[in-house]
Design an enzyme around this catalytic site. Structure first.
Site, PDB file in Angstrom:
ATOM      1  N   ASP A  76      -5.581  -4.658  -0.785  1.00  0.00           N
ATOM      2  CA  ASP A  76      -6.070  -4.557   0.594  1.00  0.00           C
ATOM      3  C   ASP A  76      -6.065  -3.090   1.028  1.00  0.00           C
ATOM      4  OD1 ASP A  76      -6.146  -7.302   0.657  1.00  0.00           O
ATOM      5  OD2 ASP A  76      -4.199  -7.500   1.647  1.00  0.00           O
TER       6      ASP A  76
HETATM    7  N1  URA Z   1      -1.587  -9.643  -1.756  1.00  0.00           N
HETATM    8  C1  URA Z   1      -2.008  -9.217  -0.546  1.00  0.00           C
HETATM    9  O1  URA Z   1      -1.818  -9.901   0.452  1.00  0.00           O
HETATM   10  N2  URA Z   1      -2.624  -8.039  -0.480  1.00  0.00           N
HETATM   11  C2  URA Z   1      -2.817  -7.240  -1.545  1.00  0.00           C
HETATM   12  O2  URA Z   1      -3.372  -6.147  -1.405  1.00  0.00           O
HETATM   13  C3  URA Z   1      -2.380  -7.688  -2.790  1.00  0.00           C
HETATM   14  C4  URA Z   1      -1.769  -8.907  -2.890  1.00  0.00           C
END
Ligand code: URA
Length: 238
Positions: free
Chosen positions: A104
């Site tokens: 993310d």
């Molecule tokens: N899980 C999440 O919620 N975000 C990420 O970036 C990776 C795994």
């Protein structure tokens, strides 16, 4: 076998036209002989190419590990935001690399970047169950029952039942917790949604390991380095 101009253009020595000019100026040597034709077929793995007297470091694939910073998207292009590819040097960009899976925008930590499509496919395919380890800070006290729920398989908001995941508590009190989570899947916002399912929020998320490769703690956020031969072997043996 590949055309000389294509090989050099792919390695960042300019457009095919520019490579043609280099050859015309007698600046390109193959196995010690001046090249006269930019369209000649060569085996870049076997021959030695020199440009302006310097040996060309030929390789087909690059493998980088980045400590992804906050605020940057895991994509090759984005209309609005800076991407992880924007952070890397032209020396690597000429290989058209892409991130292996996604973190993310606000997640930091280990992100692999390569142009090896086959390896990428294996690493992100749900078939292969590659371990991804995250360090997370949580807004509430994480408890034993959360560990059990993760172990059983969390059901997400859309009804999807996750595979068993390992949750370890590093520190936990009424103000919040620090945990380590190991998952083998890569659903959208997975770790955040898993905690949401047990009534908690992730306030900080960092990936510390992927497929047995650990984040190099010497890399500051936004920095990257090439994977070592050993690290590439580990990934290829998955
Ligand atoms: N899980 C999440 O919620 N975000 C990420 O970036 C990776 C795994």
């Amino acid at each position: 076998m590949e055309r000389l101009d294509k090989v050099l253009a792919n390695l960042g020595y300019g457009s095919r036209k520019e490579v043609k000019a280099l050859v015309k100026n007698k600046e390109v040597e193959i196995d010690g002989k001046i090249a006269t034709d930019s369209s000649v077929q060569i085996d870049p793995e076997k021959c030695e190419i020199k440009v302006a007297g310097n040996v060309v470091n030929y390789r087909k694939y690059i493998y980088l590990m980045m400590n992804k910073p906050d605020g940057v998207v895991s994509a090759t292009f984005d209309k609005y935001d800076e991407t992880v590819i924007d952070l890397i040097d032209d020396e690597y960009k000429v290989f058209n690399p892409f991130p292996v899976g996604r973190l993310d925008k606000d997640t930091v930590g280990l992100l692999l970047i390569t142009n090896d499509g086959e390896l990428n496919h294996r690493l992100i395919s749900p078939k292969w169950h590659v371990d991804k380890v995250y360090y997370a800070e949580i807004n509430k006290k994480v408890e034993e029952r959360d560990i059990e729920a993760f172990q059983k398989g969390i059901v997400l908001d859309d009804g999807y039942k996750c595979m068993p995941a390992k949750l370890e508590i590093l520190r936990a009190d009424e103000h919040g917790s620090e945990v380590k989570v190991t998952i083998q899947e890569g659903k959208f916002h997975q770790v955040k949604r898993m905690f949401n399912s047990v009534g908690k929020n992730v306030v900080f998320l960092k990936r510390v390991s992927f497929g047995g490769i650990k984040l190099d703690e010497d890399l500051a956020e936004g920095e990257y380095r090439e994977l070592s031969k050993e690290e590439i072997e580990i990934l290829k043996s998955i």
